[in-house]
Enzyme design. Structure first.
Site, short mmCIF file in Angstrom:
data_model
loop_
_atom_site.label_atom_id
_atom_site.label_comp_id
_atom_site.label_asym_id
_atom_site.label_seq_id
_atom_site.Cartn_x
_atom_site.Cartn_y
_atom_site.Cartn_z
N CYS A 113 34.84 49.58 44.89
CA CYS A 113 35.49 50.41 43.87
C CYS A 113 34.48 51.24 43.07
O CYS A 113 34.87 52.12 42.31
CB CYS A 113 36.31 49.54 42.92
N HIS A 257 37.43 53.07 36.46
CA HIS A 257 38.12 52.59 37.66
C HIS A 257 39.44 51.96 37.21
O HIS A 257 39.46 51.16 36.26
CB HIS A 257 37.23 51.58 38.39
N ASN A 287 45.72 50.11 41.88
CA ASN A 287 44.28 50.12 42.09
C ASN A 287 44.01 50.74 43.47
O ASN A 287 44.34 50.13 44.49
CB ASN A 287 43.77 48.68 42.01
O1 UT7 Z 1 39.14 46.82 41.98
C1 UT7 Z 1 38.40 45.66 42.06
C2 UT7 Z 1 38.34 44.98 40.80
N1 UT7 Z 1 39.48 44.09 40.67
C3 UT7 Z 1 39.87 43.73 39.47
O2 UT7 Z 1 39.34 44.20 38.51
C4 UT7 Z 1 40.92 42.69 39.32
C5 UT7 Z 1 40.56 41.78 38.18
N2 UT7 Z 1 41.52 40.70 37.94
C6 UT7 Z 1 42.74 40.92 37.48
O3 UT7 Z 1 43.15 42.04 37.26
C7 UT7 Z 1 43.59 39.71 37.12
O4 UT7 Z 1 42.79 38.55 37.26
C8 UT7 Z 1 44.86 39.56 37.99
C9 UT7 Z 1 45.86 40.64 37.62
C10 UT7 Z 1 44.52 39.66 39.46
C11 UT7 Z 1 45.52 38.22 37.72
O5 UT7 Z 1 45.83 38.11 36.35
P1 UT7 Z 1 45.45 36.79 35.54
O6 UT7 Z 1 45.96 36.94 34.19
O7 UT7 Z 1 43.96 36.59 35.71
O8 UT7 Z 1 46.26 35.70 36.32
P2 UT7 Z 1 45.74 34.34 36.98
O9 UT7 Z 1 45.10 34.61 38.30
O10 UT7 Z 1 44.96 33.60 35.96
O11 UT7 Z 1 47.10 33.59 37.26
C12 UT7 Z 1 47.96 33.15 36.18
C13 UT7 Z 1 49.23 32.59 36.75
C14 UT7 Z 1 48.99 31.60 37.89
O12 UT7 Z 1 49.99 30.61 37.80
P3 UT7 Z 1 49.65 29.17 37.17
O13 UT7 Z 1 48.54 28.61 38.03
O14 UT7 Z 1 49.22 29.45 35.78
O15 UT7 Z 1 50.95 28.45 37.30
C15 UT7 Z 1 49.20 32.41 39.13
O16 UT7 Z 1 49.62 31.61 40.23
O17 UT7 Z 1 50.01 33.64 37.33
C16 UT7 Z 1 50.32 33.33 38.69
N3 UT7 Z 1 50.37 34.56 39.43
C17 UT7 Z 1 51.46 35.31 39.52
N4 UT7 Z 1 52.69 35.17 39.01
C18 UT7 Z 1 53.59 36.14 39.29
C19 UT7 Z 1 49.35 35.17 40.12
N5 UT7 Z 1 49.79 36.31 40.65
C20 UT7 Z 1 51.10 36.43 40.30
C21 UT7 Z 1 52.08 37.40 40.55
N6 UT7 Z 1 53.31 37.19 40.01
N7 UT7 Z 1 51.84 38.50 41.27
#
Ligand code: UT7
Length: 385
Positions: A113, A257, A287
């Site tokens: 990216c 980005h 993204n």
């Molecule tokens: O371009 C390259 C650079 N990439 C990035 O910059 C991405 C950086 N990361 C992010 O943007 C975020 O970490 C995400 C959007 C990918 C995820 O958000 P988060 O707030 O960090 O969520 P998490 O991974 O901590 O997950 C929280 C909860 C989990 O459930 P439990 O374990 O708390 O029960 C996940 O299983 O949300 C759940 N979850 C979802 N729920 C509904 C993960 N993905 C989803 C989803 N829909 N799509």
């Protein structure tokens, strides 16, 4: 000393829209979860006939139209991408052919990216040294083809698209004022897309495969990447602003980005800047990795966010880990492009395709008539005897 100015810009998004509600029918997620956690509402998906190269061509053609350049005036084409059709030929060579840019060098650049900012810096430095005079830098991706559509942690984030800028050397001070390119390979396992021809075990170890990452699809540790991103976005903006001899108040717009609006909010807080200083279009494009900064730049221009003499910062981050930032003095106003000019240029690209086919045909005929270009050593030796 030459200054590398951005003199043209162009964007291309495929027609097909995939909304959060569409995704909620495919994996366990919801519009509310995706929007509140990322700021994304929808993303675009490339059509069956579209490739990274065709997307890149569309964006580049628009950029050189704005720059009022003839394809034969382009010296260098760089395509930043993580989704080329081929390892070689480079996507950039395909774009060179589609444009009919007969005097251009062309190569692809892999810095995930951050790739667009890396490419911008490479092209601008080549212009500054006088080695080239014009360049087109493109970020283009068809990420929908490398997503695991059952992994809700990644498939909701990414989209397809392409953005491009045209650069030209000038003795007028301005253009690219400063840049920083960085990498931390110790975080390589946090965001990966294995190549199809290569088993990823040697680098990342068997534990990586046990975690289910045994496919040629994107895998990401979202939380870790989020933490890394929030820090490097703020740090690298501060670095390039200082390098350019400017203060934070001198910056008119930051085009980051487009990964997640919360990363931007967190960086804005660290820098004590209002979040309105950052331009976001992540809600409509998702993204798009290397394409996201030039795509957002085009939307910012369309929204009248840039005027001559503004200082704009580009900042990218992602797989590698890599990150990069640059300050550009903006010195152009969008020109009026007439219908006739646009159609005339389209006709030129049809001619370029025809010319390319003729060259292919000529090569085939040449091979038939002339046979092998290598003198047959056995026959020569037999003649001697
Ligand atoms: O371009 C390259 C650079 N990439 C990035 O910059 C991405 C950086 N990361 C992010 O943007 C975020 O970490 C995400 C959007 C990918 C995820 O958000 P988060 O707030 O960090 O969520 P998490 O991974 O901590 O997950 C929280 C909860 C989990 O459930 P439990 O374990 O708390 O029960 C996940 O299983 O949300 C759940 N979850 C979802 N729920 C509904 C993960 N993905 C989803 C989803 N829909 N799509």
């Amino acid at each position: 000393m030459k200054y590398a100015h951005i003199v043209g810009w162009g964007a291309y998004l495929p027609e097909k829209v995939l909304t959060n509600d569409d995704l909620a029918r495919m994996v366990q997620t919801s519009d509310e979860w995706i929007f509140t956690r990322t700021g994304i509402r929808e993303r675009r998906i490339a059509g069956e006939q579209e490739t990274t190269a065709t997307l890149a061509f569309e964006a580049a053609a628009r950029a050189i139209q704005v720059a009022d350049l003839h394809p034969s005036q382009i010296d260098l084409i760089i395509v930043a991408t993580s989704t080329p059709e081929y390892v070689f030929p480079a996507t950039a060579s395909q774009v060179q052919d589609y444009l009919g840019a007969v005097r251009a060098g062309a190569f692809d650049l892999a810095a995930a990216c951050s790739g667009f900012v890396y490419g911008l810096d490479m092209a601008a430095q080549a212009i500054a040294t006088g080695s080239i005079h014009t360049a087109v830098v493109i970020g283009a991706e068809t990420l929908s083809r490398v997503l695991d559509w059952e992994d809700r942690g990644t498939c909701i984030l990414f989209g397809d698209g392409a953005g491009a800028v045209a650069l030209k050397g000038s003795s007028v001070p301005g253009g690219l004022l400063s840049s920083t390119l960085r990498s931390d390979g110790s975080g390589a396992d946090l965001l990966t897309l294995p190549a199809v021809y290569h088993n990823p075990v040697p680098m990342l170890g068997p534990e990586y495969l046990r975690n289910g990452h045994d496919k040629n699809t994107i895998a990401m540790n979202g939380r870790q990447v989020f933490r890394f991103a929030s820090k490097v976005v703020a740090d690298s903006i501060a670095v390039v602003v200082k390098k350019a001899g400017l203060e934070m108040e001198d910056i008119d717009l930051i085009v980051p980005h487009q990964a997640n609006s919360r990363i931007v909010e967190s960086a804005a807080k660290r820098l004590k800047l209002p979040k309105e200083k950052f331009f976001l279009n992540v809600h409509r494009a998702g993204n798009t990795s290397a394409a996201s900064i030039p795509l957002a730049l085009c939307d910012a221009i369309a929204a009248d966010k840039l005027k001559p003499d503004d200082n704009v910062v580009f900042v990218g981050f992602g797989g590698g880990l890599t990150w990069a930032a640059a300050v550009v003095k903006w010195q152009v106003t969008p020109p009026e492009v007439s219908f006739v000019d646009r159609e005339w240029r389209r006709a030129r690209y049809i001619y370029a395709r025809g010319r390319s086919r003729l060259r292919k045909f000529g090569r085939k005929i040449g091979a038939r008539l002339l046979g092998s270009p290598i003198p047959d050593a056995r026959l020569r030796d037999a003649d001697k005897k």
